[in-house]
Motif scaffolding. Structure first.
Motif, PDB file in Angstrom:
ATOM      1  N   ASP A 144       0.846  -1.210   0.000  1.00  0.00           N
ATOM      2  CA  ASP A 144       0.000   0.000   0.000  1.00  0.00           C
ATOM      3  C   ASP A 144       0.873   1.249   0.000  1.00  0.00           C
ATOM      4  OD1 ASP A 144      -2.420  -1.177  -0.111  1.00  0.00           O
ATOM      5  OD2 ASP A 144      -2.874  -1.010   2.045  1.00  0.00           O
ATOM      6  N   ALA A 145       1.898   1.229   0.834  1.00  0.00           N
ATOM      7  CA  ALA A 145       2.773   2.406   0.934  1.00  0.00           C
ATOM      8  C   ALA A 145       3.541   2.623  -0.373  1.00  0.00           C
ATOM      9  CB  ALA A 145       3.740   2.237   2.100  1.00  0.00           C
ATOM     10  N   LEU A 146       3.963   1.538  -1.005  1.00  0.00           N
ATOM     11  CA  LEU A 146       4.704   1.688  -2.272  1.00  0.00           C
ATOM     12  C   LEU A 146       3.787   2.225  -3.366  1.00  0.00           C
ATOM     13  CD1 LEU A 146       6.967  -1.511  -2.401  1.00  0.00           C
ATOM     14  CD2 LEU A 146       7.487   0.739  -1.460  1.00  0.00           C
ATOM     15  N   LYS A 147       2.568   1.707  -3.404  1.00  0.00           N
ATOM     16  CA  LYS A 147       1.630   2.193  -4.439  1.00  0.00           C
ATOM     17  C   LYS A 147       1.369   3.685  -4.261  1.00  0.00           C
ATOM     18  CE  LYS A 147      -1.640  -0.957  -4.048  1.00  0.00           C
ATOM     19  NZ  LYS A 147      -2.924  -1.627  -4.273  1.00  0.00           N
ATOM     20  N   ALA A 148       1.292   4.113  -3.038  1.00  0.00           N
ATOM     21  CA  ALA A 148       1.003   5.530  -2.771  1.00  0.00           C
ATOM     22  C   ALA A 148       2.249   6.393  -2.991  1.00  0.00           C
ATOM     23  CB  ALA A 148       0.506   5.695  -1.337  1.00  0.00           C
ATOM     24  N   GLY A 149       3.421   5.824  -2.747  1.00  0.00           N
ATOM     25  CA  GLY A 149       4.622   6.677  -2.683  1.00  0.00           C
ATOM     26  C   GLY A 149       5.513   6.667  -3.909  1.00  0.00           C
ATOM     27  N   LEU A 150       5.373   5.667  -4.795  1.00  0.00           N
ATOM     28  CA  LEU A 150       6.273   5.609  -5.960  1.00  0.00           C
ATOM     29  C   LEU A 150       5.660   6.378  -7.125  1.00  0.00           C
ATOM     30  CD1 LEU A 150       7.539   1.916  -5.803  1.00  0.00           C
ATOM     31  CD2 LEU A 150       8.784   4.006  -5.238  1.00  0.00           C
ATOM     32  N   GLU A 151       6.319   7.418  -7.504  1.00  0.00           N
ATOM     33  CA  GLU A 151       5.775   8.286  -8.553  1.00  0.00           C
ATOM     34  C   GLU A 151       6.233   7.856  -9.934  1.00  0.00           C
ATOM     35  OE1 GLU A 151       6.759  12.299  -7.514  1.00  0.00           O
ATOM     36  OE2 GLU A 151       5.900  12.028  -5.504  1.00  0.00           O
ATOM     37  N   GLN A 152       5.385   8.117 -10.872  1.00  0.00           N
ATOM     38  CA  GLN A 152       5.721   7.892 -12.286  1.00  0.00           C
ATOM     39  C   GLN A 152       6.987   8.684 -12.626  1.00  0.00           C
ATOM     40  OE1 GLN A 152       3.038   6.588 -14.650  1.00  0.00           O
ATOM     41  NE2 GLN A 152       4.846   6.235 -15.908  1.00  0.00           N
ATOM     42  N   ALA A 153       7.943   8.035 -13.257  1.00  0.00           N
ATOM     43  CA  ALA A 153       9.158   8.762 -13.655  1.00  0.00           C
ATOM     44  C   ALA A 153       9.602   8.218 -15.003  1.00  0.00           C
ATOM     45  CB  ALA A 153      10.253   8.585 -12.614  1.00  0.00           C
ATOM     46  N   GLU A 154       9.887   9.098 -15.911  1.00  0.00           N
ATOM     47  CA  GLU A 154      10.301   8.760 -17.272  1.00  0.00           C
ATOM     48  C   GLU A 154      11.496   7.790 -17.272  1.00  0.00           C
ATOM     49  OE1 GLU A 154       8.963  10.345 -20.050  1.00  0.00           O
ATOM     50  OE2 GLU A 154      10.336   9.313 -21.438  1.00  0.00           O
ATOM     51  N   GLY A 155      11.316   6.653 -17.926  1.00  0.00           N
ATOM     52  CA  GLY A 155      12.446   5.727 -18.105  1.00  0.00           C
ATOM     53  C   GLY A 155      12.822   4.913 -16.884  1.00  0.00           C
ATOM     54  N   LEU A 156      12.035   5.020 -15.806  1.00  0.00           N
ATOM     55  CA  LEU A 156      12.379   4.312 -14.567  1.00  0.00           C
ATOM     56  C   LEU A 156      11.266   3.335 -14.195  1.00  0.00           C
ATOM     57  CD1 LEU A 156      14.049   3.923 -11.935  1.00  0.00           C
ATOM     58  CD2 LEU A 156      12.854   5.913 -11.001  1.00  0.00           C
ATOM     59  N   GLY A 157      11.631   2.075 -14.015  1.00  0.00           N
ATOM     60  CA  GLY A 157      10.658   1.062 -13.597  1.00  0.00           C
ATOM     61  C   GLY A 157      10.904   0.641 -12.155  1.00  0.00           C
ATOM     62  N   TYR A 158       9.861   0.080 -11.548  1.00  0.00           N
ATOM     63  CA  TYR A 158       9.954  -0.399 -10.169  1.00  0.00           C
ATOM     64  C   TYR A 158       9.492  -1.853 -10.139  1.00  0.00           C
ATOM     65  CZ  TYR A 158       9.284   4.679  -9.492  1.00  0.00           C
ATOM     66  OH  TYR A 158       9.360   6.044  -9.567  1.00  0.00           O
ATOM     67  N   ALA A 159      10.085  -2.620  -9.240  1.00  0.00           N
ATOM     68  CA  ALA A 159       9.625  -4.002  -9.082  1.00  0.00           C
ATOM     69  C   ALA A 159       9.893  -4.480  -7.662  1.00  0.00           C
ATOM     70  CB  ALA A 159      10.345  -4.917 -10.077  1.00  0.00           C
ATOM     71  N   VAL A 160       9.110  -5.467  -7.245  1.00  0.00           N
ATOM     72  CA  VAL A 160       9.417  -6.172  -5.996  1.00  0.00           C
ATOM     73  C   VAL A 160       9.482  -7.672  -6.308  1.00  0.00           C
ATOM     74  CG1 VAL A 160       8.405  -4.454  -4.437  1.00  0.00           C
ATOM     75  CG2 VAL A 160       6.960  -6.297  -5.293  1.00  0.00           C
ATOM     76  N   CYS A 161      10.476  -8.334  -5.733  1.00  0.00           N
ATOM     77  CA  CYS A 161      10.618  -9.779  -5.908  1.00  0.00           C
ATOM     78  C   CYS A 161      10.303 -10.433  -4.567  1.00  0.00           C
ATOM     79  CB  CYS A 161      12.024 -10.121  -6.391  1.00  0.00           C
ATOM     80  SG  CYS A 161      12.343  -9.450  -8.043  1.00  0.00           S
ATOM     81  N   ALA A 162       9.168 -11.111  -4.538  1.00  0.00           N
ATOM     82  CA  ALA A 162       8.600 -11.607  -3.279  1.00  0.00           C
ATOM     83  C   ALA A 162       8.808 -13.117  -3.157  1.00  0.00           C
ATOM     84  CB  ALA A 162       7.106 -11.282  -3.261  1.00  0.00           C
ATOM     85  N   PRO A 163       8.696 -13.656  -1.943  1.00  0.00           N
ATOM     86  CA  PRO A 163       8.709 -15.115  -1.780  1.00  0.00           C
ATOM     87  C   PRO A 163       7.522 -15.740  -2.536  1.00  0.00           C
ATOM     88  CG  PRO A 163       9.004 -14.017   0.345  1.00  0.00           C
ATOM     89  CD  PRO A 163       8.620 -12.951  -0.653  1.00  0.00           C
ATOM     90  N   PHE A 164       7.700 -16.954  -3.017  1.00  0.00           N
ATOM     91  CA  PHE A 164       6.667 -17.613  -3.841  1.00  0.00           C
ATOM     92  C   PHE A 164       5.251 -17.558  -3.249  1.00  0.00           C
ATOM     93  CE2 PHE A 164      10.356 -20.442  -5.353  1.00  0.00           C
ATOM     94  CZ  PHE A 164      10.539 -19.718  -6.517  1.00  0.00           C
ATOM     95  N   PRO A 165       5.074 -17.879  -1.951  1.00  0.00           N
ATOM     96  CA  PRO A 165       3.687 -17.968  -1.459  1.00  0.00           C
ATOM     97  C   PRO A 165       2.942 -16.637  -1.498  1.00  0.00           C
ATOM     98  CG  PRO A 165       5.222 -18.911   0.112  1.00  0.00           C
ATOM     99  CD  PRO A 165       6.039 -18.202  -0.916  1.00  0.00           C
ATOM    100  N   TYR A 166       3.689 -15.546  -1.611  1.00  0.00           N
ATOM    101  CA  TYR A 166       3.055 -14.228  -1.587  1.00  0.00           C
ATOM    102  C   TYR A 166       2.800 -13.652  -2.972  1.00  0.00           C
ATOM    103  CZ  TYR A 166       4.247 -14.382   3.367  1.00  0.00           C
ATOM    104  OH  TYR A 166       4.358 -14.746   4.675  1.00  0.00           O
ATOM    105  N   LEU A 167       3.141 -14.400  -4.021  1.00  0.00           N
ATOM    106  CA  LEU A 167       2.993 -13.828  -5.372  1.00  0.00           C
ATOM    107  C   LEU A 167       1.527 -13.560  -5.713  1.00  0.00           C
ATOM    108  CD1 LEU A 167       5.758 -15.784  -7.292  1.00  0.00           C
ATOM    109  CD2 LEU A 167       5.742 -13.343  -6.687  1.00  0.00           C
ATOM    110  N   ALA A 168       0.627 -14.384  -5.198  1.00  0.00           N
ATOM    111  CA  ALA A 168      -0.795 -14.144  -5.473  1.00  0.00           C
ATOM    112  C   ALA A 168      -1.219 -12.827  -4.829  1.00  0.00           C
ATOM    113  CB  ALA A 168      -1.637 -15.303  -4.937  1.00  0.00           C
TER     114      ALA A 168
END
Ligand code: PGA
Length: 251
Positions: free
Chosen positions: A24-48
């Protein structure tokens, strides 16, 4: 301009409740920025959970490992196709903890790289030397060997759909980051080495730095010309820190 990326590697941390707060905090806090992507790599059970929380957001997600096999009698393993079903864009391959603690050698890492691509995932291929190797002056040999193993299993063109991460093992989880110049030197070496086979591809491939990236050192590291973002362990678990690190990757 080369694509930049900041990816969090949660490692074996999290819970449904803690993840929900972090996402929730990441969705609220990560702003759109030209040419920059964001990702999180989570443990398998949490991918859903992650895919549900992040669908339609500007944050992509991925796994921390993937099987080299597509299916079969491989107890405990997870295939690229399974990850794809949960909307993963990325799979980390060859993290030094997998290499060091679980005995994944160069050929296994290469097979995982190929399997991830076969499933339509973007591998985040980690390479990097140990402290002893650096002290013996072997850094370039080690990263070359790790890269060559992948290039022997996949065409160089495969790297156009992959991300590289230079992660000196001595900097991971130690609080001791590579200096910006140390990172730059190895990143430039990696790019030049790929450039010997394919100049255009080398100029475009995203090379992340990983190893104790924090809000206070991210600006200097990301200011280096061949550092295209970061793979973030510990600091990716605190929304405020991860958001600050992502902000440092804007141009
Ligand atoms: P760290 O981990 O940021 O906690 O050093 C980085 C990584 O292992 O990818």
């Amino acid at each position: 301009m080369r694509a930049r990326l900041v990816a969090g590697n949660w490692k074996m941390h999290g819970s449904l409740a803690a993840n929900a707060r972090l996402l929730d905090a990441l969705k609220a806090g990560l702003e759109q920025a030209e040419g920059l992507g964001y990702a999180v790599c989570a443990p398998f059970p949490y991918l859903a959970q992650v895919s549900q929380a992040l669908s339609g957001s500007r944050i992509a997600w991925g796994a921390q490992n993937v099987s080299e096999h597509d299916s079969g009698a491989y107890t405990g393993e997870v295939s690229g196709a399974m990850l794809k079903e949960f909307g993963c864009r990325f799979a980390i391959v060859g993290h030094s903890e997998r290499r060091g603690l679980y005995g994944e050698g160069d050929s296994t890492v290469a097979a995982k790289f190929v399997a991830a691509r076969r499933a339509g995932l973007m591998p985040i291929l980690c390479i990097g030397e140990t402290l002893e190797q650096r002290e013996r002056g072997e850094t370039e040999n080690v990263v070359s060997r790790q890269l060559d193993a992948v290039l022997a299993a996949a065409e160089i063109a495969a790297l156009a759909d992959a991300v590289l991460a230079y992660e000196p093992v001595w900097a991971i989880g130690t609080g001791r980051n590579a200096t910006p110049q140390q990172a730059q030197d190895v990143h430039a070496f990696i790019r030049a080495r790929l450039g010997a086979s394919d100049r255009a591809l080398a100029a475009n491939v995203t090379i992340l730095y990983g190893g104790s990236v924090k809000p206070n050192n991210a600006p200097e590291l990301f200011a280096m010309p061949d550092v295209d973002g970061g793979l973030i362990g510990g600091a990716s678990l605190a929304a405020k820190d991860f958001i600050a690190i992502c902000a440092a990757a804007r141009r």
